[in-house]
Design a protein around this motif. Structure first.
Motif, PDB file in Angstrom:
ATOM      1  N   LEU A   3       3.197   6.500  -6.209  1.00 55.39           N
ATOM      2  CA  LEU A   3       2.241   5.396  -6.285  1.00 55.39           C
ATOM      3  C   LEU A   3       2.964   4.052  -6.343  1.00 55.39           C
ATOM      4  CD1 LEU A   3      -0.399   6.776  -8.819  1.00 55.39           C
ATOM      5  CD2 LEU A   3      -0.733   6.366  -6.374  1.00 55.39           C
ATOM      6  N   ARG A   4       4.121   4.020  -6.990  1.00 56.37           N
ATOM      7  CA  ARG A   4       4.873   2.775  -7.136  1.00 56.37           C
ATOM      8  C   ARG A   4       5.246   2.196  -5.770  1.00 56.37           C
ATOM      9  NH1 ARG A   4       6.935   1.351 -11.736  1.00 56.37           N
ATOM     10  NH2 ARG A   4       6.982   3.502 -12.510  1.00 56.37           N
ATOM     11  N   ALA A   5       5.546   3.093  -4.810  1.00 50.70           N
ATOM     12  CA  ALA A   5       5.909   2.629  -3.469  1.00 50.70           C
ATOM     13  C   ALA A   5       4.727   1.946  -2.783  1.00 50.70           C
ATOM     14  CB  ALA A   5       6.406   3.799  -2.632  1.00 50.70           C
ATOM     15  N   LEU A   6       3.514   2.407  -3.057  1.00 51.42           N
ATOM     16  CA  LEU A   6       2.332   1.757  -2.491  1.00 51.42           C
ATOM     17  C   LEU A   6       2.168   0.347  -3.046  1.00 51.42           C
ATOM     18  CD1 LEU A   6      -0.295   4.664  -2.583  1.00 51.42           C
ATOM     19  CD2 LEU A   6       0.823   3.705  -0.569  1.00 51.42           C
ATOM     20  N   LEU A   7       2.364   0.233  -4.334  1.00 52.69           N
ATOM     21  CA  LEU A   7       2.196  -1.072  -4.983  1.00 52.69           C
ATOM     22  C   LEU A   7       3.246  -2.065  -4.486  1.00 52.69           C
ATOM     23  CD1 LEU A   7       0.416  -2.443  -7.121  1.00 52.69           C
ATOM     24  CD2 LEU A   7       2.116  -1.800  -8.839  1.00 52.69           C
ATOM     25  N   ASP A   8       4.422  -1.568  -4.121  1.00 53.33           N
ATOM     26  CA  ASP A   8       5.507  -2.439  -3.672  1.00 53.33           C
ATOM     27  C   ASP A   8       5.379  -2.833  -2.201  1.00 53.33           C
ATOM     28  OD1 ASP A   8       6.569  -2.313  -6.194  1.00 53.33           O
ATOM     29  OD2 ASP A   8       8.006  -0.719  -5.713  1.00 53.33           O
ATOM     30  N   THR A   9       4.379  -2.277  -1.494  1.00 56.85           N
ATOM     31  CA  THR A   9       4.199  -2.585  -0.068  1.00 56.85           C
ATOM     32  C   THR A   9       3.196  -3.729   0.054  1.00 56.85           C
ATOM     33  OG1 THR A   9       4.596  -0.256   0.485  1.00 56.85           O
ATOM     34  CG2 THR A   9       3.613  -1.640   2.192  1.00 56.85           C
ATOM     35  N   ASP A  10       3.697  -4.946   0.315  1.00 53.65           N
ATOM     36  CA  ASP A  10       2.848  -6.135   0.328  1.00 53.65           C
ATOM     37  C   ASP A  10       1.737  -6.063   1.363  1.00 53.65           C
ATOM     38  OD1 ASP A  10       4.417  -7.176  -1.687  1.00 53.65           O
ATOM     39  OD2 ASP A  10       5.726  -8.304  -0.305  1.00 53.65           O
ATOM     40  N   ALA A  11       2.009  -5.416   2.504  1.00 59.08           N
ATOM     41  CA  ALA A  11       1.020  -5.393   3.585  1.00 59.08           C
ATOM     42  C   ALA A  11      -0.243  -4.635   3.207  1.00 59.08           C
ATOM     43  CB  ALA A  11       1.643  -4.771   4.829  1.00 59.08           C
ATOM     44  N   LEU A  12      -0.179  -3.811   2.158  1.00 56.45           N
ATOM     45  CA  LEU A  12      -1.354  -3.021   1.771  1.00 56.45           C
ATOM     46  C   LEU A  12      -2.308  -3.793   0.874  1.00 56.45           C
ATOM     47  CD1 LEU A  12       0.271   0.477   1.090  1.00 56.45           C
ATOM     48  CD2 LEU A  12      -0.683  -0.439   3.205  1.00 56.45           C
ATOM     49  N   PHE A 102      -6.445   0.820  -8.489  1.00 58.55           N
ATOM     50  CA  PHE A 102      -6.004  -0.311  -7.688  1.00 58.55           C
ATOM     51  C   PHE A 102      -7.230  -1.043  -7.147  1.00 58.55           C
ATOM     52  CE2 PHE A 102      -2.619   2.848  -7.241  1.00 58.55           C
ATOM     53  CZ  PHE A 102      -1.492   2.103  -7.537  1.00 58.55           C
ATOM     54  N   ALA A 103      -7.085  -2.343  -6.962  1.00 57.37           N
ATOM     55  CA  ALA A 103      -8.072  -3.128  -6.228  1.00 57.37           C
ATOM     56  C   ALA A 103      -7.520  -3.399  -4.836  1.00 57.37           C
ATOM     57  CB  ALA A 103      -8.356  -4.438  -6.955  1.00 57.37           C
ATOM     58  N   VAL A 104      -8.388  -3.237  -3.828  1.00 62.64           N
ATOM     59  CA  VAL A 104      -7.985  -3.463  -2.436  1.00 62.64           C
ATOM     60  C   VAL A 104      -8.601  -4.776  -1.968  1.00 62.64           C
ATOM     61  CG1 VAL A 104      -7.976  -2.539  -0.091  1.00 62.64           C
ATOM     62  CG2 VAL A 104      -7.942  -0.974  -2.036  1.00 62.64           C
ATOM     63  N   ASP A 105      -7.756  -5.710  -1.573  1.00 59.00           N
ATOM     64  CA  ASP A 105      -8.232  -7.010  -1.120  1.00 59.00           C
ATOM     65  C   ASP A 105      -9.172  -6.841   0.070  1.00 59.00           C
ATOM     66  OD1 ASP A 105      -7.794  -9.624   0.687  1.00 59.00           O
ATOM     67  OD2 ASP A 105      -7.419 -10.128  -1.425  1.00 59.00           O
ATOM     68  N   GLU A 106     -10.198  -7.696   0.119  1.00 59.70           N
ATOM     69  CA  GLU A 106     -11.204  -7.565   1.171  1.00 59.70           C
ATOM     70  C   GLU A 106     -10.632  -7.799   2.567  1.00 59.70           C
ATOM     71  OE1 GLU A 106     -14.240 -10.424   0.555  1.00 59.70           O
ATOM     72  OE2 GLU A 106     -12.879 -12.155   0.551  1.00 59.70           O
ATOM     73  N   SER A 107      -9.453  -8.405   2.658  1.00 55.35           N
ATOM     74  CA  SER A 107      -8.831  -8.636   3.970  1.00 55.35           C
ATOM     75  C   SER A 107      -8.092  -7.420   4.504  1.00 55.35           C
ATOM     76  CB  SER A 107      -7.845  -9.811   3.875  1.00 55.35           C
ATOM     77  OG  SER A 107      -6.763  -9.489   2.995  1.00 55.35           O
ATOM     78  N   VAL A 108      -7.952  -6.358   3.696  1.00 58.55           N
ATOM     79  CA  VAL A 108      -7.196  -5.173   4.100  1.00 58.55           C
ATOM     80  C   VAL A 108      -8.171  -4.034   4.398  1.00 58.55           C
ATOM     81  CG1 VAL A 108      -5.474  -3.466   3.410  1.00 58.55           C
ATOM     82  CG2 VAL A 108      -5.220  -5.856   2.707  1.00 58.55           C
ATOM     83  N   ALA A 109      -8.069  -3.463   5.582  1.00 51.58           N
ATOM     84  CA  ALA A 109      -8.932  -2.332   5.962  1.00 51.58           C
ATOM     85  C   ALA A 109      -8.416  -1.043   5.331  1.00 51.58           C
ATOM     86  CB  ALA A 109      -8.968  -2.189   7.477  1.00 51.58           C
ATOM     87  N   PHE A 110      -9.365  -0.186   4.958  1.00 54.73           N
ATOM     88  CA  PHE A 110      -8.961   1.119   4.425  1.00 54.73           C
ATOM     89  C   PHE A 110      -8.111   1.884   5.438  1.00 54.73           C
ATOM     90  CE2 PHE A 110     -12.604   1.769   1.119  1.00 54.73           C
ATOM     91  CZ  PHE A 110     -12.007   0.792   0.324  1.00 54.73           C
ATOM     92  N   ALA A 111      -8.381   1.669   6.729  1.00 53.74           N
ATOM     93  CA  ALA A 111      -7.624   2.384   7.772  1.00 53.74           C
ATOM     94  C   ALA A 111      -6.146   2.034   7.716  1.00 53.74           C
ATOM     95  CB  ALA A 111      -8.185   2.052   9.153  1.00 53.74           C
ATOM     96  N   THR A 112      -5.831   0.789   7.331  1.00 57.35           N
ATOM     97  CA  THR A 112      -4.425   0.377   7.231  1.00 57.35           C
ATOM     98  C   THR A 112      -3.712   1.166   6.137  1.00 57.35           C
ATOM     99  OG1 THR A 112      -4.978  -1.849   7.991  1.00 57.35           O
ATOM    100  CG2 THR A 112      -2.882  -1.569   6.826  1.00 57.35           C
ATOM    101  N   ILE A 113      -4.390   1.306   4.987  1.00 58.81           N
ATOM    102  CA  ILE A 113      -3.799   2.068   3.888  1.00 58.81           C
ATOM    103  C   ILE A 113      -3.670   3.536   4.269  1.00 58.81           C
ATOM    104  CG2 ILE A 113      -4.112   2.751   1.477  1.00 58.81           C
ATOM    105  CD1 ILE A 113      -5.685   0.152   1.063  1.00 58.81           C
ATOM    106  N   THR A 114      -4.716   4.085   4.894  1.00 64.11           N
ATOM    107  CA  THR A 114      -4.700   5.495   5.288  1.00 64.11           C
ATOM    108  C   THR A 114      -3.546   5.784   6.238  1.00 64.11           C
ATOM    109  OG1 THR A 114      -7.096   5.670   5.014  1.00 64.11           O
ATOM    110  CG2 THR A 114      -6.018   7.325   6.409  1.00 64.11           C
ATOM    111  N   GLU A 115      -3.377   4.923   7.255  1.00 65.53           N
ATOM    112  CA  GLU A 115      -2.314   5.135   8.234  1.00 65.53           C
ATOM    113  C   GLU A 115      -0.946   5.102   7.567  1.00 65.53           C
ATOM    114  OE1 GLU A 115      -0.549   3.074  12.323  1.00 65.53           O
ATOM    115  OE2 GLU A 115      -2.400   2.337  11.405  1.00 65.53           O
TER     116      GLU A 115
END
Length: 562
Positions: A3-12, A102-115
């Motif tokens: 999970l830490r790696a997800l948090l460290d990925t700014d694009a998500l 986690f909160a997902v910013d409205e500018s980020v699509a769920f598809a981006t995180i999934t991919e």
């Protein structure tokens, strides 16, 4: 991945709202849901993405989070696009149950995180599987078998979610993964084998992508080339026709067209691992091949029946272990011929018979090797042991039937033979003694010659056909056959071509109906007078009389030989 790696990925665009102490949890997948109870679709380790459409009030958060925790998910990520800030009741519920949120910013699509998650998880799984496959290969190469193809296919299923099967060139399923869902039907297996053999004959490199019944498969050749790089190099230098009818294939239910090079390399490693098991099975057939060769030499050199019987008694326990009574035997003769004749057909036919006759009468899911196949010259000869039948029965109707054998292999093997090869098979009746074995061999050879007289790339004939006129037809010289059929049928063919009169189909139907005017007219949906006109025209063009038995017989034989 953690999970830490997800948090460290700014694009998500993820913002941690709770669960900082749980960031070392492993993420094994991702799921997007707005169901109030998604538990049936969860298997544990997922990052759950939600738009919060399931929440109608503050009281809904607690049961939703409790369901996720019970399913073993890794974390929850809630989108801000629908409600803005994440509700406090959801933050508190996650904190109570130690579920990272986690909160997902409205500018980020769920598809981006999934991919992103799928790409990372698949890469890690492939690396883990590659290590397992490499370890398994070393174990199998150095010592006893490590469980066979099923073990590595189960690894593909559990680590990469790939359904895969090992198939023979004749379309027999040798092994398959244990993933949920139906297995391959016999029809799909045959079609996949046919597509694979056709692709191999084009000279293209695998994997080959095909679509069967709306499902895409990738087909990887499994080259049985002996162990080590030297064996693979030798295989690469051989004519493809020497192995196309015997090499296995790996069918994967996926489109490998967009796979990265790492995954393709992994699957190539899997095929090499399965090839080691294939080579091991071939080595185990050595004893059976030697037994068949010894029996065949005794039969062909005219050895005494007692000597042949003694050798059969040695062979029976090897081929049918645990069988109390002496078995019956059947003989199958096969011949593979290629245009040009530069490739020896005997070894090819031997390997092919070993694939298509693997315990043909077995009723269980795991067919076993019981046949013994030898080759001499251009033909291969199989001894097929059958359980002994009662003494009141002569065994003539038991065992293999040529039609069933032909139906099972015609489609895939025709593709492998392409336009420059031919396979013919002859099947004897069952015999129960050494005295009968010599006759069974001759019977199978005669039946194969009957099959060779028929059109088609793959043909078979059985002992039942040797009691009819078809036994005589293969031995009529070709020039005599052509002259006989041309004299009788060419005038009718020419007339049909000019007038579209269908005299040849009418003649076939008339003979098939034993000269019955009413039955023939009914079959052809004609008025009897129209049928009489056509038959009269046939008689006029050929100067024959279809009321005479001799002329009917001539026409019948001409049609059979055409």
């Amino acid at each position: 991945m953690r999970l830490r790696a997800l948090l460290d990925t700014d694009a998500l665009g993820l913002r941690l709202l709770g669960g900082e102490d749980e960031l070392d949890r492993t993420v094994r997948g991702v799921m997007t849901t707005d169901l109030r109870d998604p538990s049936r679709y969860l298997s544990g380790g997922e990052l759950v993405l939600t738009g919060l459409a399931w929440r109608r009030g503050a009281a809904d958060s607690e049961p939703f989070v409790r369901i996720l925790v019970g399913a073993g998910v890794a974390a929850l990520a809630a989108g801000e696009a629908e409600l803005g800030d994440i509700p406090d009741d959801l933050v508190l519920a996650c904190a109570r149950h130690r579920l990272p949120l986690f909160a997902v910013d409205e500018s980020v699509a769920f598809a981006t995180i999934t991919e992103h998650v799928v790409r990372q998880v698949s890469g890690e799984r492939a690396g883990d599987l590659a290590a397992v496959v490499d370890r398994h290969r070393r174990m199998m190469t150095a010592g006893p078998a490590g469980g066979g193809p099923d073990v590595v296919l189960d690894l593909l299923g559990s680590d990469l979610d790939l359904r895969a099967w090992v198939l023979s060139p004749a379309g027999r399923a040798i092994a398959g993964s244990n993933l949920s869902g139906p297995g391959l039907s016999a029809e799909v297996c045959a079609e996949l084998a046919a597509e694979h053999l056709a692709a191999v004959r084009t000279g293209r490199r695998g994997p080959y992508r095909v679509s069967v019944s709306g499902t895409t498969y990738s087909l990887f050749p499994i080259l049985s080339s002996g162990r080590g790089a030297a064996g693979r190099e030798a295989a690469a230098s051989r004519d493809v026709r020497e192995t196309v009818l015997s090499d296995w294939l790996l069918a994967v239910e996926a489109d490998a067209g967009d796979w990265p090079a790492e995954r393709l390399d992994l699957l190539q490693g899997v095929t090499q691992l399965i090839a080691v098991e294939r080579d091991r099975r071939d080595a185990a057939r050595t004893v059976r091949r030697r037994l068949a060769q010894e029996v065949l030499e005794l039969v062909q050199t005219g050895a005494a029946p007692a000597e042949i019987a003694a050798r059969l008694r040695v062979a029976a326990p090897v081929l049918l272990p645990g069988l109390g009574a002496a078995p019956h035997w059947q003989v199958v003769v096969a011949r593979v011929e290629w245009d040009g004749g530069e490739i020896a057909g005997g070894p090819v036919a031997q390997s092919l018979l070993e694939e298509i006759l693997v315990d043909p009468l077995a009723s269980g899911p795991e067919p076993s090797d019981r046949i013994a196949v030898a080759h001499t010259g251009e033909e291969a000869i199989a001894l097929v042991p059958l359980p002994a039948v009662s003494s009141e029965h002569d065994g003539s109707e038991s065992g293999l039937l040529a039609d069933a054998l032909l139906e099972a292999v015609r489609a895939p093997l025709s593709a492998g033979l392409n336009d420059d090869g031919r396979l013919t098979l002859g099947v004897s009746a069952a015999v129960h003694s050494a005295e009968g074995l010599r006759g069974a061999l001759e019977e199978a050879r005669h039946a194969r010659r009957v099959a060779a007289a028929r059109p088609g790339r793959v043909c078979a004939a059985g002992h039942q056909e040797l009691a009819s006129h078809v036994l005589l037809l293969p031995f009529v010289p070709d020039d005599v056959r052509r002259a006989f059929t041309a004299r009788l049928l060419d005038p009718l063919r020419d007339y049909d071509r000019r007038h579209r009169a269908e005299l040849i189909p009418t003649l076939e139907a008339f003979l098939d109906c034993d000269g019955s005017w009413t039955r023939c007219a009914g079959r052809l949906h004609l008025h009897v007078n129209t049928l009489r006109y056509r038959v009269g025209r046939i008689e006029q063009l050929t100067s024959r009389d279809l009321s005479r038995l001799e002329d009917k017989l001539d026409f019948f034989l001409a049609l059979r030989m055409s």
